[in-house]
Write a protein that holds these residues in place. Structure first.
Motif, PDB file in Angstrom:
ATOM      1  N   UNK A   1     -14.815  -8.649   6.343  1.00 41.68           N
ATOM      2  CA  UNK A   1     -14.756  -7.734   5.197  1.00 41.68           C
ATOM      3  C   UNK A   1     -13.664  -6.679   5.375  1.00 41.68           C
ATOM      4  N   UNK A   2     -13.321  -6.362   6.639  1.00 43.83           N
ATOM      5  CA  UNK A   2     -12.338  -5.298   6.848  1.00 43.83           C
ATOM      6  C   UNK A   2     -10.928  -5.698   6.377  1.00 43.83           C
ATOM      7  N   UNK A   3     -10.380  -6.845   6.826  1.00 40.23           N
ATOM      8  CA  UNK A   3      -9.065  -7.235   6.277  1.00 40.23           C
ATOM      9  C   UNK A   3      -9.129  -7.535   4.782  1.00 40.23           C
ATOM     10  N   UNK A   4     -10.272  -8.030   4.311  1.00 36.13           N
ATOM     11  CA  UNK A   4     -10.398  -8.299   2.874  1.00 36.13           C
ATOM     12  C   UNK A   4     -10.374  -6.991   2.086  1.00 36.13           C
ATOM     13  N   UNK A   5     -11.127  -5.987   2.535  1.00 38.65           N
ATOM     14  CA  UNK A   5     -11.121  -4.699   1.847  1.00 38.65           C
ATOM     15  C   UNK A   5      -9.736  -4.042   1.918  1.00 38.65           C
ATOM     16  N   UNK A   6      -9.082  -4.201   3.060  1.00 38.99           N
ATOM     17  CA  UNK A   6      -7.740  -3.639   3.193  1.00 38.99           C
ATOM     18  C   UNK A   6      -6.788  -4.263   2.166  1.00 38.99           C
ATOM     19  N   UNK A   7      -6.867  -5.581   2.008  1.00 40.98           N
ATOM     20  CA  UNK A   7      -6.011  -6.271   1.029  1.00 40.98           C
ATOM     21  C   UNK A   7      -6.376  -5.875  -0.399  1.00 40.98           C
ATOM     22  N   UNK A   8      -7.692  -5.733  -0.664  1.00 40.56           N
ATOM     23  CA  UNK A   8      -8.126  -5.293  -1.992  1.00 40.56           C
ATOM     24  C   UNK A   8      -7.598  -3.898  -2.284  1.00 40.56           C
ATOM     25  N   UNK A   9      -7.611  -3.021  -1.282  1.00 36.93           N
ATOM     26  CA  UNK A   9      -7.104  -1.661  -1.477  1.00 36.93           C
ATOM     27  C   UNK A   9      -5.627  -1.670  -1.846  1.00 36.93           C
ATOM     28  N   UNK A  10      -4.837  -2.503  -1.170  1.00 36.77           N
ATOM     29  CA  UNK A  10      -3.411  -2.584  -1.497  1.00 36.77           C
ATOM     30  C   UNK A  10      -3.218  -3.114  -2.914  1.00 36.77           C
ATOM     31  N   UNK A  11      -3.964  -4.176  -3.261  1.00 37.12           N
ATOM     32  CA  UNK A  11      -3.837  -4.761  -4.604  1.00 37.12           C
ATOM     33  C   UNK A  11      -4.268  -3.779  -5.675  1.00 37.12           C
ATOM     34  N   UNK A  12      -5.350  -3.035  -5.418  1.00 37.62           N
ATOM     35  CA  UNK A  12      -5.816  -2.048  -6.392  1.00 37.62           C
ATOM     36  C   UNK A  12      -4.798  -0.923  -6.553  1.00 37.62           C
ATOM     37  N   UNK A  13      -4.163  -0.524  -5.441  1.00 37.92           N
ATOM     38  CA  UNK A  13      -3.118   0.516  -5.533  1.00 37.92           C
ATOM     39  C   UNK A  13      -1.960   0.034  -6.403  1.00 37.92           C
ATOM     40  N   UNK A  14      -1.552  -1.206  -6.202  1.00 32.00           N
ATOM     41  CA  UNK A  14      -0.475  -1.764  -7.038  1.00 32.00           C
ATOM     42  C   UNK A  14      -0.898  -1.803  -8.504  1.00 32.00           C
ATOM     43  N   UNK A  15      -2.162  -2.163  -8.758  1.00 35.30           N
ATOM     44  CA  UNK A  15      -2.662  -2.209 -10.135  1.00 35.30           C
ATOM     45  C   UNK A  15      -2.623  -0.829 -10.778  1.00 35.30           C
ATOM     46  N   UNK A  16      -3.040   0.208 -10.024  1.00 34.07           N
ATOM     47  CA  UNK A  16      -3.042   1.568 -10.569  1.00 34.07           C
ATOM     48  C   UNK A  16      -1.620   2.053 -10.849  1.00 34.07           C
ATOM     49  N   UNK A  17      -0.711   1.803  -9.903  1.00 34.24           N
ATOM     50  CA  UNK A  17       0.677   2.243 -10.098  1.00 34.24           C
ATOM     51  C   UNK A  17       1.294   1.528 -11.294  1.00 34.24           C
ATOM     52  N   UNK A  18       1.053   0.227 -11.411  1.00 36.08           N
ATOM     53  CA  UNK A  18       1.595  -0.519 -12.554  1.00 36.08           C
ATOM     54  C   UNK A  18       0.991  -0.020 -13.863  1.00 36.08           C
ATOM     55  N   UNK A  19      -0.306   0.286 -13.843  1.00 29.08           N
ATOM     56  CA  UNK A  19      -0.942   0.804 -15.048  1.00 29.08           C
ATOM     57  C   UNK A  19      -0.415   2.170 -15.422  1.00 29.08           C
TER      58      UNK A  19
END
Length: 539
Positions: free
Chosen positions: A206-224
């Protein structure tokens, strides 16, 4: 809207790249529909994500092959746009897709049970899962880099350095793939175990998965936050799908080969296809625009050539008669010079006629320059009766040869016109010449050409040219003033178009109508000079 206007509008619009073009309403609705469909599927599958299914190991190499092709083609298209635009955000995104295309190859080869019980390249049970995590972390970082670089409006890379940047990108992606493959195989002892056995995952995943989700969510917020282009909008959808895939891959199900495990891989196919489909669609649209633009420019070029040829033909037609008169006078003068004694009076008459013909040529050329060029149109008081008589004298040979009788009804004390004499001369000549050509097509013996003038109460002057020829026929009367519209087999269709242009330059009106039982009448209305001038004394 004409083709030229459409092309100009397209040329003045935004740059033709998906990273610059603003999304249309249809594209926004499509993106929302895809995101909504993915969300509905996620909500429907999530409660049953832990349901165990059969272990279909061959499914994953097929999935990796699909991702390899789609991401490699996407990377090539993005690199192509980067090579032209030099956009650093596009370079970062292209690197992400290229890295994904490279790393799915060892992921497929090392997947447990696909090509061998433990995988190729010296793989072990941890290798495939760690390569999966490296794959998604690498792409998520590239997505975030694209978003951040777009905010900063980074200066584009110079075209001369773009090819070098692409080479370094390919070399870097290959080197990173090889290094991570070694780490996931020979160096797996350096990584924490995330797979317990062939069916169970470790809680540490779950740790590397959450880390990857955090990066993807950050990209989503910046793009939005900065969404402004078609590519930005669809990359938001990619980030959204990516988060759903990661949730199915290590958060919701705790076992491998479950319903959620397979659903995550299907989400991976969707995420890898979105940008490729958008790029192909936009490339097709731009190709269609390019083809239409090329066809439009070709038509405009052909029209310009045709117009140029028609103008040259019209000028040649207008100066042909005075040139013929000059040639005839030259021959006559040569014959007189051979006589003894020389008839001085006849020579003077020939010289006067030659000078008049040369003047008519100059006036014709000056009229065309004033009509089609941008030179200043000099105006002066013009006695329209003098112009009419000069034109009738100019065409008297044609009138005599074609046996056309001429009748004039010119109003006395007609006010002068404030206009360009050369253009007014061209106007009357074209109307008279048009009547002569119309009368030459009839076999009637009583051919008649009549020119009339009159003054209106509002101070304007009316000039009418009437003939008893075949008339304007069944076509709309106004269409005869359009360029290249003619009923004559050898006509260019420019004479009456030039007449309308001249009348418009003098703020006047021109019309045509048929005469019963046969014939045509052209009516020109032009305002008289505002200042008092010497009226025409014709009687």
């Amino acid at each position: 809207m004409s083709m030229g206007d459409a092309l100009a509008k397209e040329a003045d619009g935004p740059a033709p790249w998906v990273s610059d073009l603003p999304p249309t309403a249809l594209q926004t609705r499509s993106a929302l529909a895809v995101a909504a469909g993915v969300l509905v599927a996620f909500i429907a599958i999530a409660p049953f994500s832990g349901t165990p299914l059969s272990a279909l190991n061959i499914f994953f190499p097929l999935l990796d092959a699909f991702v390899f092709v789609t991401d490699l083609v996407t990377a090539v298209l993005l690199f192509s746009q980067f090579a032209i635009s030099g956009s650093r955000p596009l370079l970062a995104l292209a690197n992400g897709y290229l890295f994904t295309a490279f790393i799915v190859v060892p992921h497929a080869l090392t997947f447990t049970g696909a090509f061998s019980p433990t995988g190729l390249l010296g793989a072990n049970i941890q290798t495939g899962s760690w390569l999966f995590i490296f794959w998604h972390i690498g792409f998520a970082l590239a997505l975030l880099a694209y978003a951040l670089l777009s905010i900063g409006r980074a200066h584009p890379i110079q075209p001369g350095r773009a090819l070098s940047a692409i080479r370094w990108s390919v070399a870097g992606a290959l080197a990173l793939t090889c290094g991570l493959t070694w780490l996931a195989t020979a160096g797996t002892d350096l990584l924490p175990p995330i797979i317990l056995d062939n069916s169970r995952m470790s809680p540490l995943v779950v740790y590397p998965i959450w880390f990857t989700i955090l990066i993807s969510a950050s990209a989503l917020v910046v793009l939005g936050f900065r969404r402004r282009s078609v590519l930005d909008q669809w990359l938001m959808v990619v980030a959204f799908v990516y988060i759903g895939e990661l949730a199915f891959s290590g958060l919701l199900p705790s076992v491998r080969f479950s319903l959620g495990f397979y659903a995550g891989r299907l989400f991976s196919i969707i995420a890898s296809s979105i940008v490729l489909i958008v790029l192909l669609a936009e490339t097709t649209r731009l190709y269609v625009l390019l083809a239409r633009s090329h066809a439009g420019l070709q038509r405009e070029r052909d029209n310009k050539l045709m117009t140029f040829e028609a103008i040259v033909a019209a000028i040649s037609h207008e100066i042909k008669q005075p040139l013929g008169a000059i040639e005839l006078n030259s021959s006559s003068a040569q014959q007189i010079l051979e006589q003894s004694p020389i008839d001085v009076r006849e020579m003077r008459a020939i010289m006067d006629d030659t000078r008049d013909a040369a003047r008519r040529i100059d006036e014709t050329l000056s009229g065309f320059r004033a009509l089609f060029g941008r030179i200043e149109r000099k105006r002066q008081p013009v006695d329209i009766h003098d112009v009419i008589l000069d034109v009738l004298k100019m065409v008297q040979i044609d009138l005599r040869d074609k046996r056309i009788a001429v009748r004039t009804r010119l109003t006395t004390e007609l006010p002068a016109i404030h206009g360009n004499r050369n253009q007014l001369h061209q106007l009357i000549y074209n109307l008279v010449h048009n009547a002569i050509e119309a009368l030459s097509e009839t076999s009637e013996s009583n051919k008649m050409l009549e020119v009339r003038t009159s003054a209106q109460d509002d101070g304007s002057i009316i000039v009418e040219v009437q003939d008893n020829g075949p008339g304007v026929g069944t076509q709309q009367p106004g269409s005869v003033f359009e360029p290249f519209v003619t009923t004559k087999p050898q006509g260019m269709g420019l004479g009456l178009a030039i007449c309308r242009k001249i009348v418009e330059h003098h703020d006047g009106e021109i019309s045509v109508s048929s005469v019963k039982p046969r014939g045509t009448i052209f009516r020109v209305k032009i305002g008289a000079a505002k200042r008092a001038t010497q009226p025409s004394s014709f009687s």
